[in-house]
Scaffold this motif. Structure first.
Motif, mmCIF file in Angstrom:
data_model
loop_
_atom_site.group_PDB
_atom_site.id
_atom_site.type_symbol
_atom_site.label_atom_id
_atom_site.label_comp_id
_atom_site.label_asym_id
_atom_site.label_seq_id
_atom_site.Cartn_x
_atom_site.Cartn_y
_atom_site.Cartn_z
ATOM 1 N N TYR A 199 0.652 -1.000 -0.129
ATOM 2 C CA TYR A 199 -0.106 -0.006 0.365
ATOM 3 C C TYR A 199 1.179 1.347 0.343
ATOM 4 O O TYR A 199 0.053 2.501 -0.666
ATOM 5 C CB TYR A 199 -0.896 -0.252 1.324
ATOM 6 C CG TYR A 199 -2.299 0.906 1.483
ATOM 7 C CD1 TYR A 199 -3.240 1.041 0.382
ATOM 8 C CD2 TYR A 199 -2.128 2.084 1.642
ATOM 9 C CE1 TYR A 199 -4.252 1.720 0.154
ATOM 10 C CE2 TYR A 199 -2.964 2.913 1.842
ATOM 11 C CZ TYR A 199 -3.949 3.237 1.217
ATOM 12 O OH TYR A 199 -5.376 4.050 0.970
ATOM 13 N N TYR A 247 1.292 3.037 -3.347
ATOM 14 C CA TYR A 247 0.527 3.850 -3.923
ATOM 15 C C TYR A 247 0.350 5.551 -2.990
ATOM 16 O O TYR A 247 0.601 6.468 -3.480
ATOM 17 C CB TYR A 247 -1.285 3.242 -3.339
ATOM 18 C CG TYR A 247 -2.238 4.351 -3.661
ATOM 19 C CD1 TYR A 247 -2.139 4.528 -4.385
ATOM 20 C CD2 TYR A 247 -2.810 4.846 -2.557
ATOM 21 C CE1 TYR A 247 -3.834 5.800 -4.362
ATOM 22 C CE2 TYR A 247 -3.951 5.638 -2.373
ATOM 23 C CZ TYR A 247 -3.929 6.146 -3.536
ATOM 24 O OH TYR A 247 -5.293 7.107 -3.717
ATOM 25 N N GLU A 248 1.080 5.157 -1.695
ATOM 26 C CA GLU A 248 0.975 6.650 -0.835
ATOM 27 C C GLU A 248 2.116 7.161 -1.363
ATOM 28 O O GLU A 248 1.470 8.453 -1.515
ATOM 29 C CB GLU A 248 0.961 5.912 0.329
ATOM 30 C CG GLU A 248 -0.546 5.723 1.368
ATOM 31 C CD GLU A 248 0.426 5.395 2.319
ATOM 32 O OE1 GLU A 248 -1.210 5.450 3.637
ATOM 33 O OE2 GLU A 248 0.490 4.840 3.135
ATOM 34 N N LYS A 249 3.246 6.166 -2.034
ATOM 35 C CA LYS A 249 3.772 7.724 -2.089
ATOM 36 C C LYS A 249 4.402 8.278 -3.870
ATOM 37 O O LYS A 249 4.575 9.141 -4.342
ATOM 38 C CB LYS A 249 5.368 6.124 -2.141
ATOM 39 C CG LYS A 249 6.831 7.364 -1.941
ATOM 40 C CD LYS A 249 8.505 6.542 -1.474
ATOM 41 C CE LYS A 249 8.889 7.688 -1.906
ATOM 42 N NZ LYS A 249 10.556 6.638 -1.520
#
Length: 424
Positions: A166, A169-171
């Motif tokens: 995940y 996706y955040e980075k």
């Protein structure tokens, strides 16, 4: 307001001069096979004469210059001078998570396109060249970018996320975005109008099959899934793109140290290394998957054009026949998958160059789907004129199957008009 719409595809450049708000198409044309020795432009004169000019179009920058010349050329042009153009609308492909709506183009937008070239290596460079060429001549008017990804922003998270850590996706915003949004939006609305049903009450699968190809699932007016992903490389077999592959293929190719040098010359981007390297680098694999795979890679005839592939298949070329079979099969698989995701299907739409004009593709894609209520009338399917909209399903077909010529240019012009008028 006269709006010039530029739609830079991977190997084509469509243009339209459209007047809004009354929606009058003053003229339109297309440049095809951009970047090849066989490039040409097709346009119509004010007298209605259709003209095809063979002209070398090495890239989209030159393509825009040729279009502006045709628009103002005495006897064949439709405007006296470029000053009549009041705005320019550009079809743009990928702005990542930074930009997903239609916007006035400034350097921030261009920079977003540059940053996301790895996500759309065939289209973003063409988009940037188109913007630069148009602004060089028409810099005094507003330019609006209409992004392919916008229509797909209604996808639920479980559809657009990849099953990767995940944190990626955040980075990095690593997720599925989808493309051809203006086309899927337009043809789905037009199909509902044609059939006299309420758009927000039906389940629709739209198949945009051209050099680039994608399929979308639309549930009561909202896109819930689409076949392209973080880049336009995911999904269907396409003109030069591989579409869905095992990710292990990339690792396999990168691990090989015994490629015949002659075999990989065209993939090596650094010319100084061409005579010595016998392995592929990541950028070489990207070139291979995006520009030398798909129909081009399978057919082995030096062309990704479906017309050339059909011609070769008719002459007995088994590779060309295999390419056509793979395309039809992959389209059918996605139709079935999206009917399942939707929990049923009311309307199936074919559009774009191959979807609109190749009846054999529609036959291949629908064959075997009778169990789920898809039945096409072959006489209607094969008799539909080029560029004509129509129903091709049989009267007893539960699912209505239609062909709708896409009009991305109208959608781009509409967004451009709305943004420009609101900004005044």
């Amino acid at each position: 307001m006269k709006i010039l719409v530029l739609n830079c595809g991977s190997s084509s450049l469509k243009y339209s001069l459209i007047e809004l708000p009354e929606y009058r198409v003053i003229t339109s044309g297309i440049e095809e096979r951009v970047g090849t020795a066989e490039s040409f432009i097709k346009f119509t004169t004010p007298a209605g004469e259709k003209i095809v000019e063979s002209v070398y179009i090495p890239d989209h920058t030159r393509g825009v210059e040729i279009i502006l010349d045709v628009l103002t050329r005495p006897e064949v042009g439709h405007i006296a001078s470029l000053s009549e153009i009041e705005a320019v609308g550009h079809r743009l492909v990928h702005g990542g998570e930074r930009i997903a709506t239609s916007v006035l183009i400034d350097e921030t937008v261009v920079e977003a396109l540059r940053e996301n070239i790895p996500l759309a290596p065939l289209h973003n460079p063409a988009n940037i060249m188109g913007i630069g060429a148009a602004k060089a001549v028409l810099g005094q008017v507003p330019h609006v970018g209409v992004f392919d990804t916008a229509f797909h922003q209604t996808m639920p998270k479980h559809a657009y996320m990849y099953a990767l850590p995940y944190a990626l996706y955040e980075k990095y915003g690593l997720r599925r975005y989808g493309f051809h949004g203006t086309s899927h939006d337009y043809v789905s609305h037009e199909a509902a109008k044609m059939l006299g049903v309420k758009y927000d009450e039906v389940k629709i699968v739209t198949a945009h099959v051209g050099s680039g190809a994608s399929i979308s699932a639309i549930d009561c007016g909202k896109c819930i899934d689409t076949s392209m992903g973080m880049t336009p490389a995911e999904g269907l077999v396409m003109g030069t793109r591989a579409g869905d592959i095992d990710s292990g293929v990339i690792e396999f190719l990168l691990s090989k140290q015994d490629f015949d040098n002659a075999e990989i010359q065209e993939y090596i981007q650094d010319k100084a290394e061409r005579d010595t390297r016998t392995s592929l680098k990541p950028e070489d694999v990207s070139f291979l998957l995006n520009k030398r795979s798909g129909l081009y890679g399978i057919a082995c005839i030096g062309s990704s054009d479906m017309r050339d592939i059909d011609s070769a298949a008719e002459k007995g070329n088994e590779h060309a026949k295999l390419a056509a079979d793979m395309l039809g099969y992959r389209v059918k698989k996605y139709i079935g998958a999206y009917a399942a995701a939707l929990g049923g299907l009311d309307i199936l739409v074919f559009t774009a160059g191959v979807g609109e004009n190749r009846s054999e593709l529609r036959t291949d894609a629908c064959s075997g789907l009778e169990y789920m209520g898809v039945k096409i009338d072959e006489s209607l399917n094969h008799s539909l004129a080029r560029g004509e909209a129509g129903v091709i399903s049989s009267p007893d077909s539960i699912v209505k199957v239609v062909v709708i010529p896409t009009d991305e240019e109208y959608m781009i012009a509409k967004d451009t008009y709305d943004i420009v008028t609101k900004s005044k």
